[in-house]
Design a protein around this motif. Sequence first.
Motif, short mmCIF file in Angstrom:
data_model
loop_
_atom_site.label_atom_id
_atom_site.label_comp_id
_atom_site.label_asym_id
_atom_site.label_seq_id
_atom_site.Cartn_x
_atom_site.Cartn_y
_atom_site.Cartn_z
N SER A 140 10.86 -7.25 0.79
CA SER A 140 10.46 -6.02 0.11
C SER A 140 11.31 -5.78 -1.13
CB SER A 140 10.58 -4.83 1.07
OG SER A 140 10.25 -3.62 0.43
N ASP A 155 3.82 -8.27 8.06
CA ASP A 155 3.70 -6.91 7.55
C ASP A 155 4.75 -6.04 8.25
OD1 ASP A 155 2.92 -4.64 6.31
OD2 ASP A 155 0.89 -4.57 7.12
N LEU A 158 7.53 -3.46 4.60
CA LEU A 158 7.20 -3.62 3.17
C LEU A 158 7.18 -2.28 2.45
CD1 LEU A 158 4.43 -6.36 3.36
CD2 LEU A 158 6.78 -6.62 2.53
N VAL A 162 3.25 -1.49 -2.01
CA VAL A 162 3.06 -2.93 -1.87
C VAL A 162 1.64 -3.19 -1.35
CG1 VAL A 162 3.82 -5.04 -0.72
CG2 VAL A 162 5.50 -3.31 -1.39
N ARG A 164 -1.29 -5.68 0.17
CA ARG A 164 -1.28 -6.84 1.05
C ARG A 164 -2.70 -7.33 1.28
NH1 ARG A 164 1.68 -1.95 2.39
NH2 ARG A 164 3.18 -2.32 4.06
N VAL A 276 0.69 -11.60 6.02
CA VAL A 276 0.07 -11.10 4.79
C VAL A 276 0.60 -11.85 3.58
CG1 VAL A 276 -0.21 -8.78 5.77
CG2 VAL A 276 1.82 -9.29 4.41
N ALA A 278 1.64 -10.55 -0.03
CA ALA A 278 1.96 -9.23 -0.57
C ALA A 278 2.36 -9.31 -2.04
CB ALA A 278 3.10 -8.61 0.24
N TRP A 279 2.05 -8.24 -2.77
CA TRP A 279 2.44 -8.14 -4.17
C TRP A 279 2.53 -6.66 -4.51
CZ3 TRP A 279 -2.24 -9.45 -2.20
CH2 TRP A 279 -3.34 -8.64 -2.54
N THR A 293 -2.36 -16.94 -3.02
CA THR A 293 -3.05 -16.21 -1.96
C THR A 293 -4.14 -17.07 -1.33
OG1 THR A 293 -2.64 -14.11 -3.09
CG2 THR A 293 -4.36 -14.12 -1.40
N SER A 318 -3.43 -1.56 1.23
CA SER A 318 -2.21 -1.08 0.56
C SER A 318 -1.34 -0.37 1.58
CB SER A 318 -2.55 -0.14 -0.57
OG SER A 318 -3.33 -0.81 -1.55
#
Length: 318
Positions: A140, A155, A158, A162, A164, A276, A278-279, A293, A318
């Motif tokens: 994170s 997950d 996070l 963030v 996902r 996940v 994540a970004w 991804t 999200s």
Amino acid sequence: MSRQPDVTLAQLRYFVEAASVLSMTKAAEELRVAQSAVSAAVAQLERQVGTPLFIRQHARGLVLTAAGEEMLRDVRGLLAHVGEVLDAARGRGDDVRGRIKLACMVTLVPFVLPDLLAELSGSCPGLEVEVLELEAAAVSTALRSGTVEVAVTYDLGLGQGVAREVIAEVPPYVVLPPGHPLADRSAVRLSDLADEPMVLLDLPHSREYFRELLAAAGAPPRIAYRSSSVEAVRGMVARGLGFSLLNQRPVLDGTYGGGFVEARPIADDVPSLSVVVAWMESVRRTARARAVTDSAREVVQRLRSATGEPAPGGRARS
């Protein structure tokens, strides 16, 4: 109308590199330019935006100001977008290339990372991938600081902001020593483990997850041993030192030390962990991030099929 400052891409790139290593000298070494060029570019950028971006500590390097931290996140996204625009102008809009920093949670690394890098090497040969292997909390932090663009992780922890995409739901399972009486069952109830010694996977968020599973079943764990290594946990179970709970299951039941463990599903209705990609919601996703991804989704689904467990179609949240 006030005139906008003439900020150059070179200034922004020098600023990002200096912020990444918190040193003008190291930034110059990475960029292969003179230190004076980096220092001058950053100083001019600060004059143009009208605020300090760094606190300069003699002999102790640089510290980002609050304005610098905010600008760093935005500039990293901007430079990534500029790269995509230039690739599209050169007729390479579908040709994913360049460099991306990826975080992978440590417990997923041996299961996901080798196949993910091989998949990307084949599908995107022009893409250079730098990987940071991190625990959940550090994942994170790396996303929020802009140190990495994308992460493959559970997950866990996070937080808000963030985005996902869920690429797999991974249920926990029981790991037993060979010959354990409960290994005769097709599935194990957690309450049956109440008096058994436990070997705990001792990582932030993971340990709380496993403890809560057992406590909710009326079987608070009697922890005999701990380790932050999945394979060390499996090795201790193989030697009869206790049972454990894990999520990712290797294709084979052997351990590094030549032992074996018995893996059994949990009979209780227990929550799975989501794997996940994540970004950060606030950062525009690049073609490089989308390629990671897509490849991660394919790799994890193949892994789940190999162990006889279905993986869901990807869905974003999200």
